[in-house]
Design a protein around this motif. Sequence first.
Motif, PDB file in Angstrom:
ATOM      1  N   ASP B 693       0.854  -1.205   0.017  1.00 15.02           N
ATOM      2  CA  ASP B 693       0.156   0.242  -0.050  1.00 15.02           C
ATOM      3  C   ASP B 693       0.904   1.269   0.151  1.00 15.02           C
ATOM      4  O   ASP B 693       0.629   2.262  -0.338  1.00 15.02           O
ATOM      5  CB  ASP B 693      -0.824  -0.023   1.267  1.00 15.02           C
ATOM      6  CG  ASP B 693      -1.680  -1.101   1.296  1.00 15.02           C
ATOM      7  OD1 ASP B 693      -2.845  -1.128   0.608  1.00 15.02           O
ATOM      8  OD2 ASP B 693      -1.447  -2.168   1.812  1.00 15.02           O
ATOM      9  N   PHE B 694       2.005   1.193   0.737  1.00 12.53           N
ATOM     10  CA  PHE B 694       2.993   2.483   0.947  1.00 12.53           C
ATOM     11  C   PHE B 694       4.243   1.688   0.837  1.00 12.53           C
ATOM     12  O   PHE B 694       4.712   0.883   1.560  1.00 12.53           O
ATOM     13  CB  PHE B 694       2.734   3.134   1.939  1.00 12.53           C
ATOM     14  CG  PHE B 694       3.640   4.386   2.241  1.00 12.53           C
ATOM     15  CD1 PHE B 694       3.334   5.545   1.530  1.00 12.53           C
ATOM     16  CD2 PHE B 694       4.848   4.425   2.625  1.00 12.53           C
ATOM     17  CE1 PHE B 694       4.329   6.596   1.395  1.00 12.53           C
ATOM     18  CE2 PHE B 694       5.665   5.503   2.679  1.00 12.53           C
ATOM     19  CZ  PHE B 694       5.234   6.761   2.005  1.00 12.53           C
ATOM     20  N   GLY B 695       5.041   1.882  -0.096  1.00 13.71           N
ATOM     21  CA  GLY B 695       6.418   1.181  -0.184  1.00 13.71           C
ATOM     22  C   GLY B 695       7.625   2.161  -0.659  1.00 13.71           C
ATOM     23  O   GLY B 695       7.136   3.326  -1.295  1.00 13.71           O
ATOM     24  N   TYR B 733       5.233  11.978   3.832  1.00 10.82           N
ATOM     25  CA  TYR B 733       4.364  11.564   2.807  1.00 10.82           C
ATOM     26  C   TYR B 733       3.646  10.503   3.142  1.00 10.82           C
ATOM     27  O   TYR B 733       2.534  10.092   2.618  1.00 10.82           O
ATOM     28  CB  TYR B 733       5.183  11.214   1.402  1.00 10.82           C
ATOM     29  CG  TYR B 733       5.736  12.440   0.460  1.00 10.82           C
ATOM     30  CD1 TYR B 733       4.266  13.179  -0.211  1.00 10.82           C
ATOM     31  CD2 TYR B 733       6.741  13.086   0.647  1.00 10.82           C
ATOM     32  CE1 TYR B 733       4.756  14.359  -0.696  1.00 10.82           C
ATOM     33  CE2 TYR B 733       6.980  14.068  -0.142  1.00 10.82           C
ATOM     34  CZ  TYR B 733       6.038  14.813  -0.764  1.00 10.82           C
ATOM     35  OH  TYR B 733       6.285  16.002  -1.334  1.00 10.82           O
ATOM     36  N   CYS B 734       4.164   9.662   3.940  1.00 10.76           N
ATOM     37  CA  CYS B 734       3.597   8.393   4.646  1.00 10.76           C
ATOM     38  C   CYS B 734       2.260   8.584   5.171  1.00 10.76           C
ATOM     39  O   CYS B 734       1.190   8.428   5.260  1.00 10.76           O
ATOM     40  CB  CYS B 734       4.387   7.482   5.217  1.00 10.76           C
ATOM     41  SG  CYS B 734       3.573   6.074   6.315  1.00 10.76           S
ATOM     42  N   ILE B 738      -1.674   7.936   4.141  1.00  8.24           N
ATOM     43  CA  ILE B 738      -2.312   7.173   4.943  1.00  8.24           C
ATOM     44  C   ILE B 738      -3.667   8.304   5.433  1.00  8.24           C
ATOM     45  O   ILE B 738      -4.804   7.602   5.354  1.00  8.24           O
ATOM     46  CB  ILE B 738      -1.791   6.774   6.118  1.00  8.24           C
ATOM     47  CG1 ILE B 738      -0.774   5.580   5.913  1.00  8.24           C
ATOM     48  CG2 ILE B 738      -2.653   6.417   7.159  1.00  8.24           C
ATOM     49  CD1 ILE B 738      -0.076   5.247   6.917  1.00  8.24           C
ATOM     50  N   GLN B 739      -3.460   9.423   5.811  1.00  7.55           N
ATOM     51  CA  GLN B 739      -4.566  10.033   6.186  1.00  7.55           C
ATOM     52  C   GLN B 739      -5.804  10.297   4.892  1.00  7.55           C
ATOM     53  O   GLN B 739      -6.763  10.312   5.324  1.00  7.55           O
ATOM     54  CB  GLN B 739      -4.220  11.535   6.882  1.00  7.55           C
ATOM     55  CG  GLN B 739      -5.293  12.139   7.449  1.00  7.55           C
ATOM     56  CD  GLN B 739      -5.970  11.684   8.818  1.00  7.55           C
ATOM     57  OE1 GLN B 739      -5.421  10.415   8.840  1.00  7.55           O
ATOM     58  NE2 GLN B 739      -7.045  11.818   9.258  1.00  7.55           N
ATOM     59  N   ARG B 780      -3.753  16.020  11.007  1.00  8.92           N
ATOM     60  CA  ARG B 780      -4.868  15.377  11.422  1.00  8.92           C
ATOM     61  C   ARG B 780      -4.471  13.814  11.757  1.00  8.92           C
ATOM     62  O   ARG B 780      -5.046  13.454  12.632  1.00  8.92           O
ATOM     63  CB  ARG B 780      -6.097  15.126  10.379  1.00  8.92           C
ATOM     64  CG  ARG B 780      -6.513  16.711  10.198  1.00  8.92           C
ATOM     65  CD  ARG B 780      -8.082  16.490   9.615  1.00  8.92           C
ATOM     66  NE  ARG B 780      -8.097  16.154   8.086  1.00  8.92           N
ATOM     67  CZ  ARG B 780      -7.928  17.133   7.077  1.00  8.92           C
ATOM     68  NH1 ARG B 780      -7.595  18.397   7.547  1.00  8.92           N
ATOM     69  NH2 ARG B 780      -7.647  16.728   5.810  1.00  8.92           N
ATOM     70  N   PHE B 781      -3.572  13.410  10.896  1.00  8.24           N
ATOM     71  CA  PHE B 781      -2.869  11.967  11.345  1.00  8.24           C
ATOM     72  C   PHE B 781      -2.555  11.950  12.671  1.00  8.24           C
ATOM     73  O   PHE B 781      -2.818  10.840  13.439  1.00  8.24           O
ATOM     74  CB  PHE B 781      -1.837  11.383  10.027  1.00  8.24           C
ATOM     75  CG  PHE B 781      -1.673  10.003  10.478  1.00  8.24           C
ATOM     76  CD1 PHE B 781      -2.501   9.019  10.277  1.00  8.24           C
ATOM     77  CD2 PHE B 781      -0.318   9.763  10.717  1.00  8.24           C
ATOM     78  CE1 PHE B 781      -2.137   7.703  10.311  1.00  8.24           C
ATOM     79  CE2 PHE B 781       0.234   8.585  10.924  1.00  8.24           C
ATOM     80  CZ  PHE B 781      -0.786   7.367  10.943  1.00  8.24           C
ATOM     81  N   LYS B 782      -1.520  12.931  13.083  1.00  9.83           N
ATOM     82  CA  LYS B 782      -0.981  12.841  14.501  1.00  9.83           C
ATOM     83  C   LYS B 782      -1.957  12.838  15.330  1.00  9.83           C
ATOM     84  O   LYS B 782      -1.811  12.260  16.187  1.00  9.83           O
ATOM     85  CB  LYS B 782      -0.003  14.091  14.289  1.00  9.83           C
ATOM     86  CG  LYS B 782       1.087  13.746  13.437  1.00  9.83           C
ATOM     87  CD  LYS B 782       2.535  14.414  13.747  1.00  9.83           C
ATOM     88  CE  LYS B 782       3.521  13.832  12.891  1.00  9.83           C
ATOM     89  NZ  LYS B 782       4.540  14.690  12.189  1.00  9.83           N
TER      90      LYS B 782
END
Lengths: 109, 812
Positions: B693-695, B733-734, B738-739, B780-782
């Motif tokens: 999904d994220f690499g 960026y990750c 994700i968010q 927001r992710f944090k």
Amino acid sequence: MTENWIEVGGLEDIPQLGSRIVQTSQGDIAIFRNSADEVFALRNRCPHKGGPLSEGIVSGRRVTCPLHNWVMEMESGSAVAPDVGCTPVYPVKVEGDSLFLSLQPSNDC
Amino acid sequence: MSREKLVLIGNGMAGMRTLEELLKLDEADKYEISVFGAEPHPNYNRILLSPVLAGEKTVDEIILNSREWYQENGITLYTGDKVVEIDRVRRQIKTQSGMAVDYDRLLIATGSDPFIIPVPGSELQGVIGFRDIADVKAMLQASQSYHKAVVIGGGLLGLEAANGLKKQGMDVTVVHLMDRLMERQLDHPAAAMLKRSLEADGLEFLMEAQTAGILGQERVTGVKFADGSQIETDLVVMAVGIRPNMALAQQAGLYCERGIVVNDTMQTYDPRIYAVGECVQHRGTCYGLVAPLFEQAKVCANHLAQLGYGRYEGSVTSTKLKVTGIDLFSAGNFEGGDGTEDIVFQDPAGGVYKKIVLRDNKVEGAVLYGDTMDGAWYFQLMRNGNDVSDIREHLIFGESHLGDSGHGGQNKAASMSDEAQVCDCNGVCKGDIVKAITSKGLFTVDDVKLHTKAAASCGSCTGLVEQILASTLGGDYSAPEHKPLCRCTDHTHDEVRAAIREQRLTSMQAVREALDWRSQDGCHVCRPALNYYLISTWPLEARDDPQSRFINERVHGNIQKDGTYSVIPRIFGGTTTPDHLRAIADATEKFNVGEVRITGGERINMLGVKKEDLPAIWEFLTTRGFVSGHAYGKALRTAKSCVGSTWCRFGTQDSTQMAIDLEKMTWGSWMPHKFKMAASGCPRNCAEATIKDFGVVGIDSGWEIHIGGNGGVKVRATDLLCRVETREEVLDYCAAFIQLYREEAHYLERTAPWVERVGLSYVKARILEDTENRQALIERFKISQQAAQVDPWAQRAKGEQAHEFKPLKIIA
Ligand code: SRM
Ligand SMILES: Cc1cc2nc3c(=O)[nH]c(=O)nc-3n(C[C@H](O)[C@H](O)[C@H](O)COP(=O)(O)OP(=O)(O)OC[C@H]3O[C@@H](n4cnc5c(N)ncnc54)[C@H](O)[C@@H]3O)c2cc1C
Ligand code: SF4
Ligand code: FES
């Protein structure tokens, strides 16, 4: 038919839309409580491949088996069409705060 | 309470579908229902008259609702008795046989009549339309005693009639006014190919021929044309169009134009009278295919049930021709024109022609001939209005060319044999599916899933099932435009998410009330989705509801087939220590673990743990420094890595540390679906970062960031997002990616299908080009991680949710 009621605990021991099991010599019985505080007791074996119904998601008077999503009517113990099958239903009642269970199934399954 | 009386005029496809939808809503008992049909049959599938004519099906096989069905559902059916008058003042209908029946609500679904060209002789014996069972019987009878047939009209219906009559052994000539067949669906090249292959099958054509009269005394003997020429025949089938059947409505004074005019709630100008089907005109359009009529039926049922929130806003339609051996698909603006661009693929020898019409990088129409496998996909792109610039180069080659090497490649539904297995999870063959569709009258993928179990497990065959539906039902099938989240609601995932955000809904109850959920508790499909949408939108306000989580997430382990659980602790970046290994070894012995395995995700799995023992094994593991691996959750799973520059002779970057850092930042995060990451130290890519999904892949100058990959059912290689220089940028960026995924994807949609749905350009625009938005997403992710990074195992080891793990009572 006269039932042999056994006290198994209190209504509050089961979360709403959840379930707990009673272990018996005939195998596990799942007791469910729905959002209207109705209680149901089913043998804890899905008619499909024996999945533990106690672990399913409860909504209304139905529970969905966690293994392959068969939906069971908790009142009659029958699978919702088009799936076909049934599981034994046990009489269960609430009196005061206590829950009573009978080990004599009320359907022939 | 006495029930209201609902009367349905027209026992056909649209009217009966409305009643079926009403039954599905569990609201049919509001009404005492009577149905009147002019034909002497219960409701049947009109579409399949063509296969009946061609001898591929029998009349019995196309009955949709038997008389017993009406009885079982408490619906009174009167067949062979036409309604001849609607008395709106008395609220009563009168029938041909003299019956008078009162109504509180009336539903008109009288369909349409074939248009008979008003030329001399059109009333002769042997001149018929192609509309109902009686017409088919007349044609079949004619084929027994006569040889020659003329079909007037080279459209969809005419060609199906001609094909059927040919199969019955007649010599058939198709007479068409225009210079190409099916001019409303096909462009010149496709029409020419169609004509050629029908000619090869033995049909004859008279193009640009205008019928001037039918010859004969009692029975037809020939047809005369405007240019004076004639042709002999024993049978004439007129298939030149249909006229909405609105005589009854007009006589009752209801406002009609080309059809009975209805509003978005399917009501006529008299609010007690509803109308659906081919007889209606909605926003200026009359439809002649069932897919839009079924959408109308759904909305109409919603209002008859007094739910009052459905709206019909018109439909986009597509067409298929049901002539065995001919694959043809057409939708939208297939001619092109000003401001459009065509992408064309032509292989005359192979009998394949495809044309896609684009406007502003969106699909506006398509014609496919010979290979219609991707019709449904183009149609979907067209209706969704997806921007296709990212996939433009591959568009014409179809969906399976978008980097899929898994199951999706096995495709040609129509050419598969009946024994071919479609669903590898549940062992369902094509024949089983076709049988269920035809014998049980199924129209949707959901119905097929329920009845056959095909596509009910891993879902990788859904596309194939969709194609089988399409090829079995013909043009009748089209995937629903708005897929509701589940059967409890008509709202889509996106609508539900928007309502949660805009109306600040923070509990499931509030969502169900605000959006008129049909069931009080919801069901096993919507509850987990709503729970996720709530906690991901309002991480600090919404409360997680354990009862709405699938068992694995409720008890933080994977349920196994025997009801025991598996336990997988987190091993950050796949890197462990002797201490941790010893702890796992001790745990397996202490708790009699059935089997220990190295997983495919660089961690260790302890299988066969009893539910009662879960809190104790977790306590043991957490005190030795582990947290849950969330191997059971729609959540951040693993971050795989390779040895990287610390050891490897090719390594350019420290991929091990990168994976550890990524996992430390993201673990605990709940996602729409599972989310996997990997970091490789160089382009040899030993950690397989390009199917994650994220690499990230280490390069000499820094890192390459990849998104939207997937191993598993349908393999998809990642898209390259960008190259960056520093570790911090990778982490940023990750978090932003994700968010964005967490906020916008549908529940149970992994990043691969999500990126395909919204387009790589969109993702780039949101997180690469828009710096401000990227920062906001990271922020927001944090915030959300503050609530999420608490170890569920540690909490339960301390006694949280204890009731989950102990039996209520043990009776000896
Ligand atoms: C344990 C493990 C197999 C193993 O013994 O190695 C495993 C086991 C399961 N996988 Fe997996 N997968 C495991 C690695 C993988 C991998 C490899 C990887 O992660 O690198 C893949 C392919 C990569 C990918 O996901 O893109 C993989 C693709 C799947 C899929 C298909 C996902 C897809 O999007 O196509 C499913 C089904 C699903 O999620 O709906 C699945 C579902 C499952 C489930 C959860 C099935 C279930 O619902 O019960 C299995 C649970 C077994 C259990 O109770 O532990 N598993 N699964 C691996 C656990 C890794 C870990 O440490 O957490
Ligand atoms: C041969 C053929 C092939 C087709 N193939 C396709 C296809 O592949 N794909 C597709 O999408 N569509 C196809 N169609 C079109 C599709 O069948 C129609 O769009 C659909 O049946 C219309 O539904 P309806 O309920 O509006 O009308 P109908 O299904 O025609 O139902 C109307 C009913 O009302 C009855 N009726 C009329 N007036 C009265 C009255 N006064 N009293 C009582 N009853 C009355 C009629 O007898 C009829 O039974 C095909 C049609 C035909 C004829
Ligand atoms: S672990 Fe994965 S591949 Fe293996 S049987 Fe289970 S789901 Fe299938
Ligand atoms: S065991 Fe219950 S659905 Fe399969």
